[in-house]
Design an enzyme around this catalytic site. Sequence first.
Site, mmCIF file in Angstrom:
data_model
loop_
_atom_site.group_PDB
_atom_site.id
_atom_site.type_symbol
_atom_site.label_atom_id
_atom_site.label_comp_id
_atom_site.label_asym_id
_atom_site.label_seq_id
_atom_site.Cartn_x
_atom_site.Cartn_y
_atom_site.Cartn_z
ATOM 1 N N HIS A 85 -25.377 6.553 51.212
ATOM 2 C CA HIS A 85 -26.069 5.768 50.107
ATOM 3 C C HIS A 85 -24.898 4.608 49.694
ATOM 4 O O HIS A 85 -23.651 5.202 49.586
ATOM 5 C CB HIS A 85 -26.200 6.653 48.780
ATOM 6 C CG HIS A 85 -26.612 5.706 47.752
ATOM 7 N ND1 HIS A 85 -27.858 5.267 47.637
ATOM 8 C CD2 HIS A 85 -26.230 5.047 46.514
ATOM 9 C CE1 HIS A 85 -28.038 4.517 46.552
ATOM 10 N NE2 HIS A 85 -26.869 4.531 45.871
ATOM 11 N N ASP A 164 -35.694 8.551 36.022
ATOM 12 C CA ASP A 164 -34.789 7.578 36.335
ATOM 13 C C ASP A 164 -35.370 6.128 36.171
ATOM 14 O O ASP A 164 -34.911 5.175 35.720
ATOM 15 C CB ASP A 164 -34.257 7.674 37.630
ATOM 16 C CG ASP A 164 -33.238 6.655 37.983
ATOM 17 O OD1 ASP A 164 -32.352 6.394 37.115
ATOM 18 O OD2 ASP A 164 -33.537 5.671 39.124
ATOM 19 N N ARG A 171 -32.460 0.715 30.446
ATOM 20 C CA ARG A 171 -31.043 0.215 30.362
ATOM 21 C C ARG A 171 -30.923 -1.055 30.743
ATOM 22 O O ARG A 171 -30.139 -1.825 30.365
ATOM 23 C CB ARG A 171 -30.200 1.210 31.299
ATOM 24 C CG ARG A 171 -30.202 2.629 31.236
ATOM 25 C CD ARG A 171 -29.619 3.364 32.281
ATOM 26 N NE ARG A 171 -28.640 2.824 33.066
ATOM 27 C CZ ARG A 171 -28.399 3.148 34.361
ATOM 28 N NH1 ARG A 171 -28.960 3.700 35.066
ATOM 29 N NH2 ARG A 171 -27.184 2.784 35.078
ATOM 30 N N SER A 186 -28.306 8.556 37.543
ATOM 31 C CA SER A 186 -29.340 7.755 38.235
ATOM 32 C C SER A 186 -29.452 7.771 39.649
ATOM 33 O O SER A 186 -30.497 7.954 40.400
ATOM 34 C CB SER A 186 -29.346 6.324 37.699
ATOM 35 O OG SER A 186 -30.372 5.511 38.513
ATOM 36 N N LYS A 190 -31.980 10.775 42.318
ATOM 37 C CA LYS A 190 -32.818 10.203 43.533
ATOM 38 C C LYS A 190 -32.398 10.941 44.767
ATOM 39 O O LYS A 190 -33.147 11.174 45.652
ATOM 40 C CB LYS A 190 -32.796 8.893 43.447
ATOM 41 C CG LYS A 190 -33.605 8.330 42.602
ATOM 42 C CD LYS A 190 -33.527 6.635 42.364
ATOM 43 C CE LYS A 190 -32.231 6.275 41.734
ATOM 44 N NZ LYS A 190 -32.424 4.901 41.364
HETATM 45 N N1 URA Z 1 -28.316 2.211 41.493
HETATM 46 C C1 URA Z 1 -29.191 2.988 40.932
HETATM 47 O O1 URA Z 1 -29.967 3.834 41.521
HETATM 48 N N2 URA Z 1 -28.893 3.291 39.647
HETATM 49 C C2 URA Z 1 -28.003 2.592 38.660
HETATM 50 O O2 URA Z 1 -28.002 2.764 37.714
HETATM 51 C C3 URA Z 1 -27.138 1.614 39.473
HETATM 52 C C4 URA Z 1 -27.248 1.605 40.926
#
Ligand code: URA
Length: 439
Positions: A85, A164, A171, A186, A190
Amino acid sequence: MNEYNVLDIISKKRDGKILSKEEIRFFMEGVSSENIPDYQISALLMAVYINGMTDDELFEFTMAMTESGEKLDLSGIKGFKADKHSTGGVGDKTTLVVAPIVAACGVKVAKMSGRGLGHTGGTVDKLEAIPGMRTSPETDNFIDIVNRVGMCVIGQTGRLAPADKKLYAIRDVTATVSSIPLIASSIMSKKIAAGSDSILLDVKVGSGAFMKDVQTAELLAEKMICIGNRAGIKTAAVLSDMNEPLGYKIGNSLEVEEAISTLKCEGPEDLTNLALYLASNMLYMSQVGTIEECGDKAAQALGSGAALEVFRNFIDAQGGDTAVIEHPEIFPIAKFALDVFASESGYIEKTDTEKIGNVSVELGAGRLRKEDKIDISAGIVLTKKTGDFVESGERIATLYTNDEHKLISAEKLFMDALSFSDNKPEKKNIIIKTIGLFE
Ligand code: URA
């Protein structure tokens, strides 16, 4: 769950106290069921932004987000499943090179990727620049492709960590995006839901990244590693430099072209080095061998053309036109191109990479809001990068767009992003450090 009161939870966090697992679960349940109104969610997020979370709170918060949706069941995939990631950068087409190298070495890559937002690009948008490419196959088909080809990359479904999605939207409008615990939870909610056995995080650092300095990037990496390992997923991180765009091409089809050149061993040095480094570490995490053996295997997969073959099979399996590999001219070409020339002689001393990302958005290659449409042929091809000497009047880049009116503002923004000097700046290594693997 009725013994908890959201007002008490907010005031507890406001006062810097520690929330219990049950309080966190109660809050996340209220987010998912929409029983807690947005203004109370915003208040809790701001309290977390200001007071942070302990490692225990952060883990529970992340797991509650993961469990707000479905978890991908990858048990039908034979062998070890390695994921990576990137925290987001400019010109970052690394997945398109790393995944085929890793798959060519026998480790499976079953990857869910995101779309671009703001100055950073997203892998799914890039893949969709390939004519015919499907990025939302059913789970059975996804698993079948990974088993046959070694890799598959698809878009993230809304069924993964839906809490999220809700929290991120709030946010975004309450100035609470840039909080380490909120970013870490966050991303990891995932990734955990995506079901792989290991995750290598490519945490970008510098002017084009979320994290502008090494110290904050390191802290984010450590928090994500802690969450991942506690969730039973082998997790490590590489901090990599994002003080200039990765490679020379920025924009969706342009980046696929550059990834293909790299798989043909004709790519830029920074992208090639980063891709090989990430691939070696993913192989090492998959217990393929010592780190030296994994480095050799990755280099062999790239040099022999095996990784390019995997990439060809992957495009074919997802319905894409493999002719792009031999004939990149198949990609649609933007109607308008503008060369940008250096206004003075000297070394390019610094590149404000976030601004370069914004230039690509201005040209149409990216989006400011999630619902914006993108132009796959728009983007930037750099001719010179940080550290290069340029003569006044020499071409430093070409801008591509289908909207002619954008060219002048994009050119100005591009020039504002560069600074020149009489002294050659020190060359930065693309790899800053690795965390969580060898210590
Ligand atoms: N990428 C995400 O998935 N969440 C965040 O808060 C920042 C970057």
